[in-house]
Scaffold this active site. Structure first.
Site, mmCIF file in Angstrom:
data_model
loop_
_atom_site.group_PDB
_atom_site.id
_atom_site.type_symbol
_atom_site.label_atom_id
_atom_site.label_comp_id
_atom_site.label_asym_id
_atom_site.label_seq_id
_atom_site.Cartn_x
_atom_site.Cartn_y
_atom_site.Cartn_z
ATOM 1 N N ASP A 179 8.333 -2.919 -1.227
ATOM 2 C CA ASP A 179 8.282 -1.457 -1.062
ATOM 3 C C ASP A 179 7.389 -0.824 -2.137
ATOM 4 O O ASP A 179 6.626 0.110 -1.863
ATOM 5 C CB ASP A 179 9.690 -0.864 -1.130
ATOM 6 C CG ASP A 179 10.430 -0.973 0.200
ATOM 7 O OD1 ASP A 179 9.740 -1.164 1.222
ATOM 8 O OD2 ASP A 179 11.665 -0.849 0.199
ATOM 9 N N GLU A 180 7.520 -1.306 -3.383
ATOM 10 C CA GLU A 180 6.642 -0.828 -4.454
ATOM 11 C C GLU A 180 5.181 -1.066 -4.082
ATOM 12 O O GLU A 180 4.324 -0.186 -4.222
ATOM 13 C CB GLU A 180 6.948 -1.574 -5.764
ATOM 14 C CG GLU A 180 8.127 -1.046 -6.536
ATOM 15 C CD GLU A 180 8.290 -1.761 -7.873
ATOM 16 O OE1 GLU A 180 9.290 -1.494 -8.551
ATOM 17 O OE2 GLU A 180 7.412 -2.593 -8.239
ATOM 18 N N LEU A 181 4.909 -2.285 -3.633
ATOM 19 C CA LEU A 181 3.539 -2.646 -3.290
ATOM 20 C C LEU A 181 3.010 -1.775 -2.155
ATOM 21 O O LEU A 181 1.856 -1.338 -2.186
ATOM 22 C CB LEU A 181 3.477 -4.130 -2.901
ATOM 23 C CG LEU A 181 2.086 -4.641 -2.504
ATOM 24 C CD1 LEU A 181 1.113 -4.533 -3.673
ATOM 25 C CD2 LEU A 181 2.168 -6.088 -2.009
ATOM 26 N N VAL B 214 2.181 1.584 -3.547
ATOM 27 C CA VAL B 214 0.990 1.483 -4.410
ATOM 28 C C VAL B 214 -0.271 1.422 -3.566
ATOM 29 O O VAL B 214 -1.266 2.123 -3.834
ATOM 30 C CB VAL B 214 1.104 0.255 -5.329
ATOM 31 C CG1 VAL B 214 -0.255 -0.070 -5.954
ATOM 32 C CG2 VAL B 214 2.136 0.490 -6.421
#
Length: 1132
Positions: free
Chosen positions: A85-87, A90
């Protein structure tokens, strides 16, 4: 300061995305520490458990507020939905150019990431209920795998990989986020000038930069901004503020401890626990191979420098060392070659800073406050610390009365905190240099350095060395022209020091210039209070004082200056006898305006006198006998109207200046000055009883000799560089001849040397070798004659001198036959006005003489003039101006000159000329080859008909040129209007100019225009296109009936004496502030004009001035009654 809407503001420099169980205790911990040590603001999620199905709001905000995302892709990265999810977030921001991404492949194959194979397979998500998310995760992994990053498998080791990543990120951040200095007035300009001095691209040298300037000028602030902007890319950095203070408190060890703890990031406790030594050798050992950025602020002693490094090699290549100091000598001694001198703010920047502080960033509330703020900021003279102190002080003032009182206070003395800062430099001086400083403040502020040095070199003060030290310590400035300049606040501080020391040592004061204290001292007439220097401004004395007679005592007075304004006629120091204690036998300087004695007392024979300055004195004579004055350099007796006789100056062998200007009864100049080989300045102008005759000649082609004839007696001198003389003068120079009333010339010191200081600049008139090779056969053109009157011989007719040995020819190099023809034609025209100079044989003989080597090249100003113009006056003969190639100002007034020679084009340094009152009809076309000429005056040149294309001029005065027919040649009338640089133009009374209405449109840069005494009936339409015009004069235009079509920018309109003027129409939103329509008796609708003037102008607070005829009064009935009234209004 830039607003947030114009550029993004990030909270974090770097966001770290990583799988905790893989990397938290290895690469992430090391990477995070290196980034933080470099000053990179980094976000790292320290939570060890990843709970929930989506990333937290904190993580989301951190990603959005970061400049860079470093994504560490490890073996188990794809097993965490949190990481994916972070990726995804980003990469979404990356595609929108809102974040920059750097992937780090840590133990994984980039192809596995790209194709989601190996540990990056999505098998565990096959039966997932979130297929949309899986799709976006796959896209994110594919996208990041295609970006340039770091692959651990290709790096030497983990440490080197981390170092490369951190270095690259730091460098890019430095470029991306320049420091905003817009809220610090003037800082951007400093950064632009200092940036190339740092030469950040040069990685192989240790560069040391000195920032030098007086106290309070902003050196520390500049150094801080440099540090903020450039230091982030350095492995080690340190800003050590106020080094001198740290040194005074703890010595060398304290400095070393502070430096090491800052650069190594260790506290004092850790420093002691780690066993780190605190000596200079430890600094050398630890930083000899490291790249550092160090600022050493406020260094004032060499021992402080040696506490860090005795040479630049103690720091690694690429290091930058910044040193701020008040002492340039310290920088020179330490070997700092690059020095940035910080100057005071200019008036605009100073006012901007003051207003920011005094009005809290707002504008002054009214025009009166604006004027007071200008005065207040001016008091600081551009010194930032003073501007800040005054701005904060005036912020507390709530009324105009309080502002005015505060201004009066600061005029008398600076703010105490400012004075303490400035006094630090004085306290650091040796005792002798302190005395030199006080003498300079008292006597020599604004004076030539050479003069101060000569007077102060008395064997005790050592003025030459002392002045050098004062300049190095920023207490004085030596200007490029060789003058001493002391900042006004430093001068005020010196006065405060003198007053303070006078209170402490009432019976041994070295310098006195407080009028009250001097008055009390002279009133006591005591002999027990030794004083070395006394300067008294008599205008500051409340009461007159009768000085007592002379009493023998051990005198110590060396410098005496008693002066007053010239309009204060009476002296306030009166003598009750014929002598005074002030005439000390040890005097080196005697400057006494309105000196009351008629002669010097016999006992007064000072051997040490260097200067005697007695303006408007009562002297009738000096001494009856010859007095030896071997040290006398200057004798100035200007306007001593009773002086009849000068002393015998044969013993004054070092005399350089003799000035008797305005000595109306002076009957003769002593013949002894003929033997004064160092005499360079002679001013005997306005000496009415001196019957003078002057000729200038060269002897043996080796030097200039001036022969002066006063009442038939000759005085000769070979060294005169500055001359001013008036009277019945006959000038006979090589190419100049005639009678005049005034002659003066000046020579800048070392003027000829200035020609060689610029890189390979050729001397005026000199051809390069290539030009000589390409030059065709020289055309020899006759351009002058010379005559010489020898001592004891009568003046011969000009024709008798034609065969004299001093007759010469001038080799004039002409680039083409046409120019040679024009030059020759103008020369023959000049010869027509020379009696008995028509014979061809004489011309041939003249042409056969060789050219002398002229020594007149040093003149920078030449003034030859008659006081009045006479239409039938004898023509002054001017055949060549080539003897003045360095002249900057050339004045030839009322000389009836009929032809100006073409070789005027050789005066490449000419900036200003005034040839008013002459009889030439045209001017040489070659004048357009004078690149520096900006000012020209041809007033009352009644025969002048046309002008050459003088496009380079800024000011041109043609008043009274009644036969002038055109302002520019026809060939220029069709060319670009913007070629002319004219800013000011006077053509009043030039009624013969044809089509002036059309010609004005070519001078679009005009800001001042005088069309007075012309005969047009309405204002020329071309006036309206002059978009820069500020002042327009239409006085005494007798036929002018209406004024309209004025440009909107016009500020002042003068039209007095336009007797039949009926209407004046001001445009809507006009800018006129001054309007003079006096003696315009035909003017109608005065009330309407007043309403136009007041109501239709620019909407701003301003004082308007309106002068109109008396309302409803066609003609004044009383002889003495004025025909106008003044109307002044201030709009609030």
């Amino acid at each position: 300061m830039a607003s947030s809407s114009s550029s993004p503001i990030w909270k974090y420099d770097v966001f770290l995305s990583f799988r905790g169980e893989d990397t938290r205790k290895n690469i992430v911990s090391h990477l995070h520490k290196q980034l933080v040590d470099k000053g990179v603001v980094t976000f790292k999620d320290d939570k060890k458990l990843e709970l929930g199905d989506s990333i937290s709001e904190e993580i989301s905000r951190a990603i959005q507020n970061s400049t860079y995302a470093l994504v560490i892709l490890s073996e188990n990265y794809a097993s965490s939905s949190w990481c994916l999810d972070e990726l995804r977030m980003v990469m979404d921001l990356h595609l929108k150019n809102k974040i920059k991404v750097v992937p780090i492949f840590y133990g994984v194959d980039p192809s596995h990431v790209r194709h989601q194979t190996g540990s990056f397979t999505f098998d565990k998500y096959q039966d997932s209920k979130m297929p949309n998310k899986v799709t976006t995760w796959r896209e994110a992994l594919t996208q990041i795998a295609s970006l340039a990053g770091k692959d651990f498998e290709t790096c030497e080791d983990e440490a080197s990989m981390i170092e490369e990543i951190v270095k690259d990120i730091s460098k890019k951040l430095l470029i991306m986020q320049p420091v905003d200095f817009s809220d610090i007035v003037g800082m951007n300009a400093h950064m632009e000038r200092l940036s190339p001095l740092l030469s950040m691209d040069s990685e192989n040298e240790v560069r040391m930069i000195g920032i030098w300037g007086m106290g309070g000028i902003g050196k520390t602030t500049i150094a801080k901004c440099l540090f903020d902007q450039f230091s982030q890319g350095f492995p080690a950095r340190c800003f050590l503020e106020n080094v001198s203070k740290i040194y005074r408190k703890g010595g060398v060890s304290s400095l070393a401890e502070k430096f090491l703890s800052t650069t190594l990031g260790l506290s004092k406790k850790k420093m002691k626990g780690s066993g780190v030594k605190l000596g200079p050798q430890e600094i050398k050992a630890r930083f000899g191979c490291r790249k550092v950025f160090v600022v050493l602020d406020n260094v004032d002693d060499m021992r402080q420098m040696h506490a860090f490094a005795q040479e630049s090699s103690w720091f690694g290549p690429g290091s930058r060392i910044i040193i701020t100091t008040r002492d340039k000598g310290l920088l020179n001694t330490y070997g700092v070659r690059t020095v940035y001198e910080v100057k005071c703010m200019d008036n605009d920047a100073a006012l901007q800073l003051f207003n920011q502080l005094a009005f809290k960033g707002a504008l002054p509330p009214s025009e009166l406050y604006e004027k007071l703020s200008i005065r207040a900021s001016w008091l600081a003279q551009g010194l930032p610390v003073a501007i800040e102190a005054y701005g904060l002080f005036f912020r507390r003032m709530t009324s105009l009365k309080e502002w005015d009182d505060a201004l009066c206070r600061f005029i008398e003395a600076p703010d105490e905190s400012v004075m303490e800062i400035l006094k630090i430099s004085y306290d650091g001086l040796e005792e002798t240099d302190k005395n030199v400083f006080l003498h300079v403040a008292c006597l020599f502020n604004g004076e030539p350095l050479r003069r101060a040095t000569t007077l102060l070199d008395d064997g005790v003060l050592q003025g030459c060395l002392g002045l050098k030290i004062l300049a190095e310590k920023s207490l004085i400035e030596i200007t490029a022209s060789g003058y001493i300049k002391m900042h006004n606040l430093v001068d005020q501080t010196a006065r405060a020091i003198v007053n303070q020391e006078s209170m402490q040592r009432r019976h041994g004061r070295g310098v006195l210039w407080n009028p009250y204290e001097i008055y009390e001292l002279l009133k006591r007439n005591t002999t027990s209070e030794p004083t070395n220097c006394m300067a008294l401004h008599m205008c500051d004395m409340v009461y007159a004082l009768h000085l007592g007679g002379y009493t023998a005592y051990h005198d110590t007075l060396k410098f005496l200056k008693i002066y007053k304004h010239s309009n204060h006629i009476k002296s306030k120091l009166l003598f009750s006898g014929d002598d005074t204690n002030l005439l000390s036998s040890r005097l080196r300087l005697l400057h006494w305006d309105a000196f009351p004695l008629t002669t010097f007392p016999c006992r007064f024979q000072p051997q040490d006198l260097v200067e005697i300055i007695l303006h408007r004195s009562n002297l009738t004579s000096f001494w009856k006998e010859t007095v030896g004055m071997p040290n006398l350099r200057r004798l100035d007796l200007s306007d001593s109207e009773n002086l009849e006789q000068l002393p015998d100056l044969s013993m004054a062998v070092n005399l350089e200046e003799l000035i008797t200007q305005g000595c109306k009864r002076l009957k003769k100049i002593p013949e002894s000055i003929s033997y004064l080989t160092r005499l360079t300045t002679l001013d005997v102008s306005y000496c009415e009883e001196l019957a003078s005759y002057i000729t200038i000649r060269e002897l043996n082609r080796s030097g200039r000799q001036i022969a002066l004839y006063f009442s038939g007696k000759e005085v000769e001198t070979r060294s005169i560089a500055n001359l001013s003389i008036g009277g019945n003068i006959h000038i006979q120079m090589f190419w100049l001849d005639g009678n005049v009333d005034h002659l003066s010339f000046t020579t800048e010191q070392q003027g000829p040397d200035k020609l060689t200081k610029k890189e390979k600049q050729q001397a005026p008139g000199e051809l390069t070798k290539r030009e000589q090779q390409q030059e065709p056969r020289k055309k020899t053109i006759l351009c002058g004659f010379g005559s010489l009157m020898r001592k004891g011989r009568k003046v011969k007719a000009t024709s008798e001198f034609l065969d004299h040995e001093w007759m010469m020819q001038r080799d004039q190099l002409a680039p083409d036959n046409q120019q040679a023809l024009e030059f020759s034609t103008r020369t023959r025209q000049a010869l027509q006005f020379l009696p008995e100079f028509h014979g061809q044989e004489s011309v041939k003989k003249a042409q056969g003489k060789s050219q002398p080597t002229s020594k007149f090249h040093g003149f920078t100003s030449v003034d030859i003039s008659r006081f009045r113009y006479s239409s039938d006056g004898a023509s002054f003969l001017c055949f060549s101006l080539s003897m003045f190639p360095c002249v900057k100002e050339l004045i030839l007034i009322n000389l009836n000159i009929k032809v100006i020679p073409d070789d005027v084009c050789g005066l490449k340094f000419l900036e200003k000329l005034d040839w008013s009152g002459n009889d030439f009809e045209t001017l040489p076309e070659t004048m357009n080859q004078l690149p520096r000429l900006k000012y020209a005056s041809f007033r009352n040149c009644c025969r002048l008909k046309a002008l050459p294309a003088l496009v380079q001029l800024e000011t041109i005065k043609l008043s009274g040129c009644i036969n002038l027919q055109s302002l520019l040649e026809l060939s220029y009338a069709e060319q670009d209007c913007g070629r002319f640089q004219w800013l000011e133009l006077w053509v009043d009374g030039c009624k013969s100019i044809r089509s002036i209405l059309d010609q004005l449109r070519h001078f679009i840069k005009l800001s001042y225009l005088d069309l007075s005494s012309h005969e047009f009936e309405k204002l020329p339409s071309s006036i309206e296109v002059l978009s820069s015009l500020r002042t327009l004069c239409l006085n005494k235009c007798k036929k002018l009936k209406s004024i309209e079509g004025l440009p909107l920018c016009l500020k002042s309109l003068y039209a007095h004496g336009c007797e039949i003027l009926e209407t004046v129409s001001l445009p809507l939103n006009h800018s006129v502030k001054h309007l003079d329509l006096s003696h315009c008796f035909g003017l109608k609708r005065d009330e309407h004009l007043i309403a136009q003037f007041l109501n239709e102008g620019e909407n701003e607070e301003v004082c308007f001035q309106l002068i109109l005829p008396l309302l409803h009064c066609k003609q004044p009935e009383l002889d003495h009654s004025p025909s106008f009234f003044l109307f002044v209004v201030v709009l609030e």
